[in-house]
Design a protein around this motif. Sequence first.
Motif, short mmCIF file in Angstrom:
data_model
loop_
_atom_site.label_atom_id
_atom_site.label_comp_id
_atom_site.label_asym_id
_atom_site.label_seq_id
_atom_site.Cartn_x
_atom_site.Cartn_y
_atom_site.Cartn_z
N LEU A 149 -5.78 1.81 5.79
CA LEU A 149 -7.11 1.56 6.31
C LEU A 149 -7.88 0.60 5.41
N GLU A 150 -7.69 0.73 4.09
CA GLU A 150 -8.33 -0.14 3.12
C GLU A 150 -7.25 -0.68 2.17
N PRO A 151 -6.50 -1.67 2.61
CA PRO A 151 -5.38 -2.14 1.79
C PRO A 151 -5.80 -2.68 0.44
N ASP A 152 -6.99 -3.23 0.33
CA ASP A 152 -7.45 -3.76 -0.97
C ASP A 152 -7.73 -2.65 -1.97
N CYS B 13 -0.34 -0.45 -1.60
CA CYS B 13 -0.44 -1.79 -1.01
C CYS B 13 -0.40 -2.87 -2.09
N ALA B 14 -1.05 -2.60 -3.23
CA ALA B 14 -1.06 -3.58 -4.32
C ALA B 14 0.34 -3.81 -4.88
N GLY C 235 -3.83 -4.43 6.82
CA GLY C 235 -4.87 -3.50 7.24
C GLY C 235 -4.48 -2.84 8.56
N ALA C 236 -4.88 -1.60 8.73
CA ALA C 236 -4.56 -0.86 9.96
C ALA C 236 -5.69 0.10 10.25
#
Length: 324
Positions: free
Chosen positions: A42-45, A50-51, A58-59
């Motif tokens: 939901l918040e890839p950053d 994700c990192a 993003g999803a």
Amino acid sequence: MSDGKAFPILLSSAGRRAGLLNCFRQAGRRLNRDIVLHAADLEPDLSSACALADHAHGAPRCDDPDFIDRMLGISRDHGIRLIVPTIDTELAAYAEAADRFAAIGTRVHVSGPDTVAIVRDKNRTASVLDAAGVPVPATLTEQDLRRDPRAADWPVFAKPSGGSASRGLAVFRCASDLPDAFPEPMIFQTLLEGPEYTVNVFVDREGALRCVVPHRRLRIRAGEVEKGRTENRADLRAIAERLVAALPDARGSLCFQLIDDPRHGPRVFEINARFGGGYPLADHAGASFAQWLIEEELDLPRSAGDTWRDGVLMLRYDEAVFRG
């Protein structure tokens, strides 16, 4: 060295599952395969997994009507071969859409809809397991408990019937302690005491149970094992055999939790039809479910088996990922 053939894998709702990501990366190295790791959140950053992935996406939330279409789009655009869900709440959506993913060449690592429906309803879980001879704590619905409080073995442990991530848990010593109402459907079980175990199991694509790895949960933080040790116990393997037989279309990696109560004996109280948070311990002990899934998808010789190291200790610690 890689053979040059890319095998893209997508971790769904990746969050903090950096350990699971690394298990797939290491499996690729052992198989001499170019594993390309994608992670969606939901918040890839703000996701450590994700990192650390090769690609991040993003999803929407898994209960969003566009969730499956978004994941299908990512899979189609990037040639994803395997999707690995990581949270309970997305399992039903993936199970129902598994054929749509298969049509574009993507396998979703998820059990069939019948198994997912059982494990996502804790009252039904207890009923199905009890009928199959799997030891479970005595379980009552809120309606049953209020109708006849004497039917309970007080004190009772209360939890949402469809809950996850340790949400809404409570202990009640007597009927007068119950609130007038709960915000969601609840079940009430005999309060168990004693050592707590997670049992990781691997069921191959034909439905055969191939591996059972129990570990004792020595310390728990935020519902996830922080310190654990593998223990080879024949009685827990026997429970796993009955449990898997009771689930009509279980596939891949699942885990269940039990408490070895000195009065009642081992009692199963939870099933997760996905990779559990403590799976990296089983992987390090030699039960590489991640590798076995890749072998299945690439039609490689299968190495799944029940040979793993007893007494392996996991001591987790916090580590940071820095960006910028």
